[in-house]
Design an enzyme around this catalytic site. Sequence first.
Site, PDB file in Angstrom:
ATOM      1  N   PHE A  11      -0.715  13.512   2.599  1.00  0.00           N
ATOM      2  CA  PHE A  11      -2.190  13.529   2.669  1.00  0.00           C
ATOM      3  C   PHE A  11      -2.664  13.998   4.052  1.00  0.00           C
ATOM      4  CE2 PHE A  11      -5.774  10.309   3.575  1.00  0.00           C
ATOM      5  CZ  PHE A  11      -6.774  11.217   3.281  1.00  0.00           C
ATOM      6  N   ASP A  31       9.144  18.101   5.195  1.00  0.00           N
ATOM      7  CA  ASP A  31       8.879  16.960   4.309  1.00  0.00           C
ATOM      8  C   ASP A  31      10.058  16.818   3.359  1.00  0.00           C
ATOM      9  OD1 ASP A  31       7.478  15.160   2.356  1.00  0.00           O
ATOM     10  OD2 ASP A  31       5.714  15.738   3.515  1.00  0.00           O
ATOM     11  N   GLY A  36       5.209  12.866  -0.295  1.00  0.00           N
ATOM     12  CA  GLY A  36       4.409  14.083  -0.135  1.00  0.00           C
ATOM     13  C   GLY A  36       4.504  14.934  -1.386  1.00  0.00           C
ATOM     14  N   LYS A  91      13.578   3.310   7.973  1.00  0.00           N
ATOM     15  CA  LYS A  91      14.399   4.387   8.544  1.00  0.00           C
ATOM     16  C   LYS A  91      13.550   5.506   9.132  1.00  0.00           C
ATOM     17  CE  LYS A  91      18.210   5.864   6.545  1.00  0.00           C
ATOM     18  NZ  LYS A  91      19.055   6.377   5.434  1.00  0.00           N
ATOM     19  N   GLY A 102      13.914  13.222  19.928  1.00  0.00           N
ATOM     20  CA  GLY A 102      15.048  13.968  20.486  1.00  0.00           C
ATOM     21  C   GLY A 102      14.771  15.463  20.441  1.00  0.00           C
ATOM     22  N   TYR A 145       6.747  -1.669   7.184  1.00  0.00           N
ATOM     23  CA  TYR A 145       5.898  -0.599   7.722  1.00  0.00           C
ATOM     24  C   TYR A 145       5.427  -0.953   9.131  1.00  0.00           C
ATOM     25  CZ  TYR A 145       2.070   2.868   7.761  1.00  0.00           C
ATOM     26  OH  TYR A 145       1.226   3.907   8.065  1.00  0.00           O
ATOM     27  N   THR A 175      -7.978   5.768   6.160  1.00  0.00           N
ATOM     28  CA  THR A 175      -8.536   7.118   6.053  1.00  0.00           C
ATOM     29  C   THR A 175      -8.493   7.537   4.589  1.00  0.00           C
ATOM     30  OG1 THR A 175      -7.735   7.590   8.268  1.00  0.00           O
ATOM     31  CG2 THR A 175      -8.272   9.494   6.912  1.00  0.00           C
ATOM     32  N   ARG A 186      -3.790   2.575  -3.235  1.00  0.00           N
ATOM     33  CA  ARG A 186      -4.775   2.195  -2.229  1.00  0.00           C
ATOM     34  C   ARG A 186      -6.153   2.084  -2.865  1.00  0.00           C
ATOM     35  NH1 ARG A 186      -2.787   5.311   3.153  1.00  0.00           N
ATOM     36  NH2 ARG A 186      -2.246   6.959   1.714  1.00  0.00           N
TER      37      ARG A 186
HETATM   38  N1  UDP Z   1      -7.488  -3.420  -2.856  1.00  0.00           N
HETATM   39  C1  UDP Z   1      -8.247  -3.840  -3.963  1.00  0.00           C
HETATM   40  N2  UDP Z   1      -8.049  -3.202  -5.147  1.00  0.00           N
HETATM   41  C2  UDP Z   1      -7.184  -2.175  -5.328  1.00  0.00           C
HETATM   42  C3  UDP Z   1      -6.432  -1.738  -4.201  1.00  0.00           C
HETATM   43  C4  UDP Z   1      -6.615  -2.393  -2.985  1.00  0.00           C
HETATM   44  O1  UDP Z   1      -9.049  -4.767  -3.867  1.00  0.00           O
HETATM   45  O2  UDP Z   1      -7.068  -1.653  -6.461  1.00  0.00           O
HETATM   46  C5  UDP Z   1      -7.721  -4.082  -1.560  1.00  0.00           C
HETATM   47  C6  UDP Z   1      -6.458  -4.515  -0.814  1.00  0.00           C
HETATM   48  O3  UDP Z   1      -6.058  -5.807  -1.185  1.00  0.00           O
HETATM   49  C7  UDP Z   1      -6.928  -4.451   0.624  1.00  0.00           C
HETATM   50  C8  UDP Z   1      -7.954  -3.322   0.628  1.00  0.00           C
HETATM   51  O4  UDP Z   1      -8.331  -3.131  -0.730  1.00  0.00           O
HETATM   52  O5  UDP Z   1      -7.566  -5.635   1.004  1.00  0.00           O
HETATM   53  C9  UDP Z   1      -7.418  -2.005   1.178  1.00  0.00           C
HETATM   54  O6  UDP Z   1      -6.194  -1.771   0.554  1.00  0.00           O
HETATM   55  P1  UDP Z   1      -5.377  -0.431   0.732  1.00  0.00           P
HETATM   56  O7  UDP Z   1      -4.141  -0.573  -0.091  1.00  0.00           O
HETATM   57  O8  UDP Z   1      -6.263   0.719   0.461  1.00  0.00           O
HETATM   58  O9  UDP Z   1      -5.008  -0.352   2.264  1.00  0.00           O
HETATM   59  P2  UDP Z   1      -4.635  -1.414   3.413  1.00  0.00           P
HETATM   60  O10 UDP Z   1      -5.809  -1.384   4.305  1.00  0.00           O
HETATM   61  O11 UDP Z   1      -4.428  -2.785   2.814  1.00  0.00           O
HETATM   62  O12 UDP Z   1      -3.400  -0.864   4.008  1.00  0.00           O
END
Ligand code: UDP
Length: 311
Positions: A11, A31, A36, A91, A102, A145, A175, A186
């Site tokens: 992205f 990549d 990706g 990793k 490097g 992560y 973002t 997300r």
């Molecule tokens: N979230 C949600 N519904 C979804 C996906 C995510 O309510 O279908 C919530 C998640 O629990 C978090 C926020 O939205 O509190 C952002 O989640 P995301 O996975 O986008 O990124 P994060 O900021 O957690 O890395």
Amino acid sequence: MRTLITGGAGFLGSHLCDRLIKEGHAVICMDNLITGNMSNIAHLFGHEKFQFIKHDVTEYIYVEESLDNILHFASPASPIDYLELPIQTLKVGSLGTHKALGLAKEKNARFLLASTSEVYGDPLIHPQPEEYFGNVNPIGPRGVYDEAKRFAEALTMAYHRYHGVETRIVRIFNTYGPRMRIDDGRVVPAFASQVLKGIPLTVFGDGSQTRSFCYVTDLVDGIHRLLFSEETDPVNIGNPHEMSIMEFASKIQEIAGVNLKIETKQLPEDDPKVRQPDITKAKNILGWTPVVSFEEGIGKTMEYFRKKLNI
Ligand code: UDP
């Protein structure tokens, strides 16, 4: 200028490829395509200054040409991706960052690390300034992560201090924009596709947790400014416009003119309760502030998903 972008088919990586190609850089996009996608860079094939190398950066990286910049963006980056790929995530943040650093040392290239607001964990200071050390659970599901990125920052500073490599560290906050994967789990692709399909919005927990969403072109602009600045300490880049997830669910429906049900789901473990960047440093040092409004950014993102979903 020749720039290598690891994770260039992802992205953010693909938007960076676009921006640098537009500015006349020769771009090498690397990549392994585990998260990706070639469709993000398909339009760049055939451009005389664009080159794609399919490679896993946790293995030794060989580049024949000289390099001026290396942007290290390779990593699974959504919670469900790094839960499914915990070892690869660790990793790429550790071994991958080592290989990329490097290479920067060998080529005398400037190195920019894509770090994250996740280094702040579930923050106890709000909004988060760069001086905050964070509140991370190393053994929780997100630890793979968070700790990989924290290690990557430490390694980057060590290469800077010990080897004199020119380094930059951007801490990226949430973002969104075109080329996010619809199924990356997300909240932006989840809500956008639910709104487009007219199905209930999945809110995790009570939706009181907050995030601050930055449109991708603003982020790319901030990264570009940081790369060509002299700042070696980490800089937050994100949009301070904070909202709760429940507010986000209302706003996106308002923008799309729909009224759907909310389906509550369990809050993932260690889901940060608040997140908002303090961007004083980016403003002062880089003269950067985000300019794309939430309405405009969400509109463009929804348009992208509409085409992808054929709706
Ligand atoms: N979230 C949600 N519904 C979804 C996906 C995510 O309510 O279908 C919530 C998640 O629990 C978090 C926020 O939205 O509190 C952002 O989640 P995301 O996975 O986008 O990124 P994060 O900021 O957690 O890395």
